[in-house]
Write a protein that holds these residues in place. Structure first.
Motif, PDB file in Angstrom:
ATOM      1  N   VAL A 188      33.427  45.353  34.431  1.00  0.00           N
ATOM      2  CA  VAL A 188      33.526  43.990  34.953  1.00  0.00           C
ATOM      3  C   VAL A 188      34.939  43.750  35.463  1.00  0.00           C
ATOM      4  N   SER A 189      35.051  43.222  36.662  1.00  0.00           N
ATOM      5  CA  SER A 189      36.336  42.789  37.205  1.00  0.00           C
ATOM      6  C   SER A 189      36.073  41.542  38.039  1.00  0.00           C
ATOM      7  N   TYR A 190      36.630  40.415  37.609  1.00  0.00           N
ATOM      8  CA  TYR A 190      36.423  39.192  38.367  1.00  0.00           C
ATOM      9  C   TYR A 190      37.772  38.499  38.604  1.00  0.00           C
ATOM     10  N   PRO A 191      37.856  37.667  39.642  1.00  0.00           N
ATOM     11  CA  PRO A 191      39.149  37.093  40.015  1.00  0.00           C
ATOM     12  C   PRO A 191      39.537  35.879  39.173  1.00  0.00           C
ATOM     13  N   ARG A 192      40.842  35.765  38.966  1.00  0.00           N
ATOM     14  CA  ARG A 192      41.419  34.565  38.354  1.00  0.00           C
ATOM     15  C   ARG A 192      42.532  34.078  39.268  1.00  0.00           C
ATOM     16  N   LEU A 193      42.474  32.810  39.643  1.00  0.00           N
ATOM     17  CA  LEU A 193      43.404  32.230  40.608  1.00  0.00           C
ATOM     18  C   LEU A 193      44.580  31.573  39.905  1.00  0.00           C
TER      19      LEU A 193
ATOM     20  N   PRO B  62      18.378  51.951  29.932  1.00  0.00           N
ATOM     21  CA  PRO B  62      19.647  52.522  30.379  1.00  0.00           C
ATOM     22  C   PRO B  62      20.355  51.522  31.294  1.00  0.00           C
ATOM     23  N   VAL B  63      21.661  51.463  31.194  1.00  0.00           N
ATOM     24  CA  VAL B  63      22.436  50.522  32.005  1.00  0.00           C
ATOM     25  C   VAL B  63      23.599  51.249  32.648  1.00  0.00           C
ATOM     26  N   ASP B  64      23.754  51.042  33.952  1.00  0.00           N
ATOM     27  CA  ASP B  64      24.901  51.602  34.657  1.00  0.00           C
ATOM     28  C   ASP B  64      25.261  50.641  35.787  1.00  0.00           C
ATOM     29  N   GLY B  65      26.531  50.452  36.022  1.00  0.00           N
ATOM     30  CA  GLY B  65      26.898  49.607  37.151  1.00  0.00           C
ATOM     31  C   GLY B  65      28.241  48.946  36.991  1.00  0.00           C
ATOM     32  N   GLU B  66      28.488  47.981  37.861  1.00  0.00           N
ATOM     33  CA  GLU B  66      29.763  47.275  37.846  1.00  0.00           C
ATOM     34  C   GLU B  66      29.649  45.967  38.613  1.00  0.00           C
ATOM     35  N   ILE B  67      30.530  45.032  38.296  1.00  0.00           N
ATOM     36  CA  ILE B  67      30.750  43.858  39.114  1.00  0.00           C
ATOM     37  C   ILE B  67      32.237  43.831  39.437  1.00  0.00           C
ATOM     38  N   GLY B  68      32.557  43.613  40.698  1.00  0.00           N
ATOM     39  CA  GLY B  68      33.949  43.632  41.121  1.00  0.00           C
ATOM     40  C   GLY B  68      34.156  42.714  42.311  1.00  0.00           C
ATOM     41  N   PHE B  69      35.353  42.743  42.857  1.00  0.00           N
ATOM     42  CA  PHE B  69      35.650  41.867  43.982  1.00  0.00           C
ATOM     43  C   PHE B  69      36.765  42.450  44.845  1.00  0.00           C
ATOM     44  N   GLU B  70      36.825  41.969  46.084  1.00  0.00           N
ATOM     45  CA  GLU B  70      37.942  42.237  46.980  1.00  0.00           C
ATOM     46  C   GLU B  70      38.390  40.918  47.601  1.00  0.00           C
ATOM     47  N   THR B  71      39.649  40.845  47.958  1.00  0.00           N
ATOM     48  CA  THR B  71      40.158  39.693  48.687  1.00  0.00           C
ATOM     49  C   THR B  71      40.066  40.005  50.177  1.00  0.00           C
ATOM     50  N   ALA B  72      39.153  39.320  50.861  1.00  0.00           N
ATOM     51  CA  ALA B  72      38.971  39.554  52.291  1.00  0.00           C
ATOM     52  C   ALA B  72      39.977  38.767  53.119  1.00  0.00           C
ATOM     53  N   ARG B  73      40.377  37.597  52.590  1.00  0.00           N
ATOM     54  CA  ARG B  73      41.343  36.761  53.317  1.00  0.00           C
ATOM     55  C   ARG B  73      42.100  35.896  52.312  1.00  0.00           C
ATOM     56  N   ASN B  74      43.403  35.784  52.527  1.00  0.00           N
ATOM     57  CA  ASN B  74      44.240  34.858  51.770  1.00  0.00           C
ATOM     58  C   ASN B  74      45.344  34.389  52.699  1.00  0.00           C
ATOM     59  N   GLY B  75      44.968  33.562  53.643  1.00  0.00           N
ATOM     60  CA  GLY B  75      45.921  33.101  54.641  1.00  0.00           C
ATOM     61  C   GLY B  75      45.320  32.049  55.534  1.00  0.00           C
TER      62      GLY B  75
END
Length: 226
Positions: free
Chosen positions: A46-51, A87-100
């Motif tokens: 798990v990876s999620y954003p914190r502002l 069975p469990v495999d996977g992920e949750i994640g994010f990318e920053t597409a824009r910050n401007g």
């Protein structure tokens, strides 16, 4: 810790004041909150954003709650599958597409396999104004009665032909929905077609980037390249 964050945000603000071109790039800082869920037959990251560093702290807290809730829903599903012995495999994640340019746009992606032939892939945008925290749906970006939807539909139809995706369709494309998932980059509006809604499973989530310059008279004034 809160004092340290405040000092860091102040430093970023001072740098932005000294270099106005970078001010819109630096006003929101995006950190990653990470967690690993493991078991005998399970691995899910798990990876999620914190502002941080938003000028409106209440808006910042509201958005952080929303982002954490997205990750929480995925974790609940994963733990339910583990309890059943799947069975469990996977992920949750994010990318920053824009910050401007006064806009932050994040791309939240998830892959989850809990048995069977295939896993599930999802991708969605999370876009908001960096000053007020207002979350922006697709129609918030477009000027009413400007023909913007027709432009988007025409460009997607053109790209389907150009990219050889015609035979991947499970039904013929006619139009996006008014609440179609999307994200913004500094120069493009990217329309997301969820898995198995228009194209075969093998195509996954399909993205259609449309240059903002192609729609400059059809998008709201705040939606500018950055």
């Amino acid at each position: 810790m809160k004092k340290a964050i405040s000092v860091l945000c102040a430093a970023v603000f001072m740098m932005a004041v000294g270099t106005p071109v970078l001010a819109a790039q630096s006003n929101v800082r995006i950190q990653s909150v990470q967690e690993e869920i493991t078991g005998e037959r399970a691995r899910f990251s798990v990876s999620y954003p914190r502002l941080t560093c938003m000028s409106d702290e209440k808006a910042q807290e509201r958005l952080n709650v929303m982002l954490a809730e997205q990750a929480k829903r995925a974790k609940v599903e994963v733990k339910a599958a583990m309890e059943k012995g799947d069975p469990v495999d996977g992920e949750i994640g994010f990318e920053t597409a824009r910050n401007g340019g006064g806009i932050v746009s994040l791309v939240i992606h998830e892959y989850l396999y809990t048995g069977g032939a295939n896993g599930r892939t999802t991708k969605e945008g999370f876009t908001f104004l960096s000053t007020t925290g207002q979350k922006l749906e697709l129609m918030d970006l477009l000027k009413p009665d400007s023909g913007a939807l027709e432009t988007i539909n025409g460009e997607i139809s053109r790209q389907i032909e150009e990219r050889g995706l015609v035979d991947e369709q499970i039904e013929e494309f006619t139009s996006i929905a008014r609440n179609q998932p999307y994200y913004l980059t500094c120069d493009s509006l990217v329309i997301l077609i969820p898995e198995m809604t228009l194209f075969a499973h093998s195509a996954g989530v399909v993205e259609f980037p449309i240059p903002l310059t192609q729609m400059e008279d059809q998008v709201q004034d705040f939606v500018k390249p950055c």
